[in-house]
Design a protein around this motif. Structure first.
Motif, PDB file in Angstrom:
ATOM      1  N   GLU A 187       0.839  -1.190   0.000  1.00  0.00           N
ATOM      2  CA  GLU A 187       0.000   0.000   0.000  1.00  0.00           C
ATOM      3  C   GLU A 187       0.876   1.242   0.000  1.00  0.00           C
ATOM      4  OE1 GLU A 187      -2.051  -0.985   3.489  1.00  0.00           O
ATOM      5  OE2 GLU A 187      -3.604  -2.122   2.475  1.00  0.00           O
ATOM      6  N   THR A 188       2.034   1.137  -0.584  1.00  0.00           N
ATOM      7  CA  THR A 188       2.933   2.269  -0.590  1.00  0.00           C
ATOM      8  C   THR A 188       3.789   2.192  -1.852  1.00  0.00           C
ATOM      9  OG1 THR A 188       4.586   3.442   0.708  1.00  0.00           O
ATOM     10  CG2 THR A 188       4.716   1.054   0.726  1.00  0.00           C
ATOM     11  N   HIS A 189       4.637   3.193  -2.034  1.00  0.00           N
ATOM     12  CA  HIS A 189       5.474   3.246  -3.224  1.00  0.00           C
ATOM     13  C   HIS A 189       6.892   3.570  -2.820  1.00  0.00           C
ATOM     14  CE1 HIS A 189       1.912   3.149  -5.748  1.00  0.00           C
ATOM     15  NE2 HIS A 189       1.363   3.985  -4.878  1.00  0.00           N
ATOM     16  N   VAL A 190       7.823   3.320  -3.719  1.00  0.00           N
ATOM     17  CA  VAL A 190       9.197   3.707  -3.467  1.00  0.00           C
ATOM     18  C   VAL A 190       9.264   5.234  -3.465  1.00  0.00           C
ATOM     19  CG1 VAL A 190      11.561   3.587  -4.338  1.00  0.00           C
ATOM     20  CG2 VAL A 190      10.039   1.599  -4.555  1.00  0.00           C
ATOM     21  N   ALA A 191       9.916   5.787  -2.436  1.00  0.00           N
ATOM     22  CA  ALA A 191      10.021   7.243  -2.333  1.00  0.00           C
ATOM     23  C   ALA A 191      11.007   7.774  -3.375  1.00  0.00           C
ATOM     24  CB  ALA A 191      10.485   7.622  -0.930  1.00  0.00           C
ATOM     25  N   THR A 192      10.741   8.986  -3.854  1.00  0.00           N
ATOM     26  CA  THR A 192      11.693   9.640  -4.750  1.00  0.00           C
ATOM     27  C   THR A 192      12.858  10.178  -3.920  1.00  0.00           C
ATOM     28  OG1 THR A 192      10.641  11.779  -4.510  1.00  0.00           O
ATOM     29  CG2 THR A 192       9.851  10.384  -6.306  1.00  0.00           C
ATOM     30  N   LYS A 193      13.942  10.478  -4.612  1.00  0.00           N
ATOM     31  CA  LYS A 193      15.101  11.044  -3.922  1.00  0.00           C
ATOM     32  C   LYS A 193      14.735  12.390  -3.283  1.00  0.00           C
ATOM     33  CE  LYS A 193      17.982   7.743  -4.504  1.00  0.00           C
ATOM     34  NZ  LYS A 193      18.306   6.912  -3.327  1.00  0.00           N
ATOM     35  N   GLY A 194      13.835  13.145  -3.951  1.00  0.00           N
ATOM     36  CA  GLY A 194      13.401  14.420  -3.388  1.00  0.00           C
ATOM     37  C   GLY A 194      12.706  14.239  -2.049  1.00  0.00           C
ATOM     38  N   ALA A 231      20.694   6.629   1.842  1.00  0.00           N
ATOM     39  CA  ALA A 231      20.957   6.455   0.413  1.00  0.00           C
ATOM     40  C   ALA A 231      21.461   5.051   0.134  1.00  0.00           C
ATOM     41  CB  ALA A 231      21.977   7.500  -0.048  1.00  0.00           C
ATOM     42  N   ARG A 232      21.145   4.115   1.004  1.00  0.00           N
ATOM     43  CA  ARG A 232      21.664   2.752   0.837  1.00  0.00           C
ATOM     44  C   ARG A 232      20.768   1.891  -0.049  1.00  0.00           C
ATOM     45  NH1 ARG A 232      24.407   1.389   6.076  1.00  0.00           N
ATOM     46  NH2 ARG A 232      25.803   2.928   5.199  1.00  0.00           N
ATOM     47  N   GLY A 233      19.666   2.432  -0.450  1.00  0.00           N
ATOM     48  CA  GLY A 233      18.773   1.649  -1.297  1.00  0.00           C
ATOM     49  C   GLY A 233      17.414   2.312  -1.319  1.00  0.00           C
ATOM     50  N   GLU A 234      16.442   1.543  -1.757  1.00  0.00           N
ATOM     51  CA  GLU A 234      15.122   2.124  -1.867  1.00  0.00           C
ATOM     52  C   GLU A 234      14.475   2.298  -0.492  1.00  0.00           C
ATOM     53  OE1 GLU A 234      13.339  -0.663  -4.462  1.00  0.00           O
ATOM     54  OE2 GLU A 234      14.422   0.041  -6.214  1.00  0.00           O
ATOM     55  N   VAL A 235      13.813   3.414  -0.307  1.00  0.00           N
ATOM     56  CA  VAL A 235      13.028   3.677   0.901  1.00  0.00           C
ATOM     57  C   VAL A 235      11.595   3.881   0.420  1.00  0.00           C
ATOM     58  CG1 VAL A 235      12.777   5.201   2.905  1.00  0.00           C
ATOM     59  CG2 VAL A 235      15.026   4.862   1.883  1.00  0.00           C
ATOM     60  N   THR A 236      10.642   3.467   1.215  1.00  0.00           N
ATOM     61  CA  THR A 236       9.261   3.644   0.769  1.00  0.00           C
ATOM     62  C   THR A 236       8.663   4.909   1.372  1.00  0.00           C
ATOM     63  OG1 THR A 236       8.246   2.450   2.584  1.00  0.00           O
ATOM     64  CG2 THR A 236       8.979   1.142   0.693  1.00  0.00           C
ATOM     65  N   GLU A 237       7.619   5.406   0.712  1.00  0.00           N
ATOM     66  CA  GLU A 237       6.878   6.569   1.214  1.00  0.00           C
ATOM     67  C   GLU A 237       6.351   6.289   2.622  1.00  0.00           C
ATOM     68  OE1 GLU A 237       3.869   7.238  -1.668  1.00  0.00           O
ATOM     69  OE2 GLU A 237       5.274   7.963  -3.196  1.00  0.00           O
ATOM     70  N   GLN A 238       5.873   5.064   2.821  1.00  0.00           N
ATOM     71  CA  GLN A 238       5.345   4.673   4.122  1.00  0.00           C
ATOM     72  C   GLN A 238       6.420   4.763   5.198  1.00  0.00           C
ATOM     73  OE1 GLN A 238       2.120   3.258   5.269  1.00  0.00           O
ATOM     74  NE2 GLN A 238       3.267   3.844   7.086  1.00  0.00           N
ATOM     75  N   GLU A 239       7.619   4.280   4.870  1.00  0.00           N
ATOM     76  CA  GLU A 239       8.717   4.344   5.829  1.00  0.00           C
ATOM     77  C   GLU A 239       9.065   5.795   6.139  1.00  0.00           C
ATOM     78  OE1 GLU A 239      11.235   0.251   5.044  1.00  0.00           O
ATOM     79  OE2 GLU A 239      11.464   1.903   3.639  1.00  0.00           O
ATOM     80  N   LEU A 240       9.062   6.642   5.106  1.00  0.00           N
ATOM     81  CA  LEU A 240       9.392   8.054   5.326  1.00  0.00           C
ATOM     82  C   LEU A 240       8.359   8.712   6.230  1.00  0.00           C
ATOM     83  CD1 LEU A 240      10.757   9.628   2.025  1.00  0.00           C
ATOM     84  CD2 LEU A 240      11.977   8.983   4.110  1.00  0.00           C
TER      85      LEU A 240
END
Lengths: 257, 257
Positions: A187-194, A231-240
């Motif tokens: 239910e989330t997406h990979v966060a952008t670098k921004g 910056a070690r890999g993908e972070v999700t919007e949910q995690e952010l």
């Protein structure tokens, strides 16, 4: 591993899918677990050559975990010749072939070839030998191609259903598109670098307020470490979102002290 | 499939080979068949978290087909946290992950990653859940990475040992050099084209003597068909010797008539 399994969902996928042929199988339980392994890999067509205890056998149904239709539509033959008579290609699994001159494939190589044969609308079968002795020399002489699984040479012993499972699994993979690596995000997406930068900037801002970064000499290195961590890999919007909340809670708690 | 298996041949291949961790396994038989599947793929390190019926259990040894050393050296823990405490990476098999944000690998992708982790001299473990329920949410939260096998989505049910076998098989393949296709030739070699040509020329010569090629108009096409037949792939020296003998016997028999 368990799952929602319905016998109703198991159906013949195509008339040119490979046929699994158990040659002189001894235990009905193994015929049942073979059907289950076939269902795992999307195989449907089962043939039995001279099953020791006759057919059908109730115990096979107990062991099949619901792969009933495969058992119900299994065909029984007296000899290997009869069982392969309508096929165009015959493969034989054979852990230790001796004194035989024959193309020898790995399970993966065989799956690729079975898929190619199927796409040409030819029918192929794979012979699996009896539990104890395996296929004999007369059985082998009926096969165009041998299959030997790469496995620990000091411990090759596979039970019948496991031998069938490896082949069914490789068959399934020949038409499976699953990427080897993905990110499980329901239910989330990979966060952008921004979005990541925005979070790190907030974090640094809050840390400055606490005095954690008051050493101006160490500050750039500490901030860089924080950036490296995120910056070690993908972070999700949910995690952010969770992290934003964590930082807010910590900063708020500290201000309350 | 059966084979010459000795428990003595099963030995820890390396301290950084993956650890198989059965979480709350229910049946001792499944622990035994798991050990067997591990041995098939050259895995050695087994850990048990809170096995339901305690440990050791004689029935596991009966089911292991000789993979005794794996069972003898299995380590038992009360909790997943304790079982993974000395590991650097934790993978969890999970047929139907839900509401989890985690990297998700296929069995093949996981094997590649496990091999890379091992080469960096880091220790990794793979969690397998209890037979009925699978891993729970608390177990999952201990894993860095999830593994889901590509299998028939309508019939995912694998028993414990089969789930372990697929992973052990993929692990074995990451360092296996077997070509996908070879020719099984124990006491012979692939014939050169010169040897094949030599045989075909002898055959054509003998056929000319019998009068089979007397129609000069059809002869080139017939000879070409024969050449095509023997140019369909690799032929062995042994096969050519047999064919030379067959032709001699047929030609001799005809001359005797």
């Amino acid at each position: 591993m368990t799952g929602r399994d319905g016998g109703a969902d198991i159906a013949p996928l195509g008339p040119f899918d490979p046929v699994i042929i158990l040659v002189r199988p001894q235990l009905a339980v193994n015929i049942g677990t073979t059907a289950r392994a076939m269902a795992n890999g999307g195989l449907f067509h089962l043939r039995l050559v001279a099953p020791r205890d006759g057919w059908p056998q109730e115990r096979a149904w107990f062991a099949s975990s619901g792969a009933d239709r495969i058992l119900e539509e299994a065909k029984v033959f007296d000899t290997v010749d009869e069982a392969v008579a309508d096929l165009h290609r015959v493969f034989a699994t054979c852990p230790r072939p001796r004194h035989i001159i024959k193309p020898l494939l790995t399970a993966r190589g065989a799956a690729t070839e079975l898929r190619a044969v199927s796409q040409r609308r030819l029918k192929a079968g794979i012979l699996f030998g009896p539990e104890r002795a395996g296929l004999d020399n007369e059985d082998m002489a009926r096969a165009d191609t041998l299959i030997r699984y790469p496995l620990n040479p000091d411990f090759m012993s596979l039970n019948l259903a496991q031998a069938v499972l490896v082949m069914a699994y490789e068959w399934y993979l020949t038409h499976d598109q699953t990427p080897e690596r993905s990110l499980m995000t329901n239910e989330t997406h990979v966060a952008t670098k921004g979005e990541v930068t925005n979070f790190v900037n907030h974090l640094v801002h809050d840390l400055e307020k606490t005095g954690f970064l008051r050493n101006e000499q160490k500050k750039p290195g500490m901030v860089r470490n924080i950036r490296h961590l995120f910056a070690r890999g993908e972070v999700t919007e949910q995690e952010l979102r969770t992290l934003h909340g964590v930082v807010r809670a910590l900063a708020h708690g500290r201000q309350d002290q």
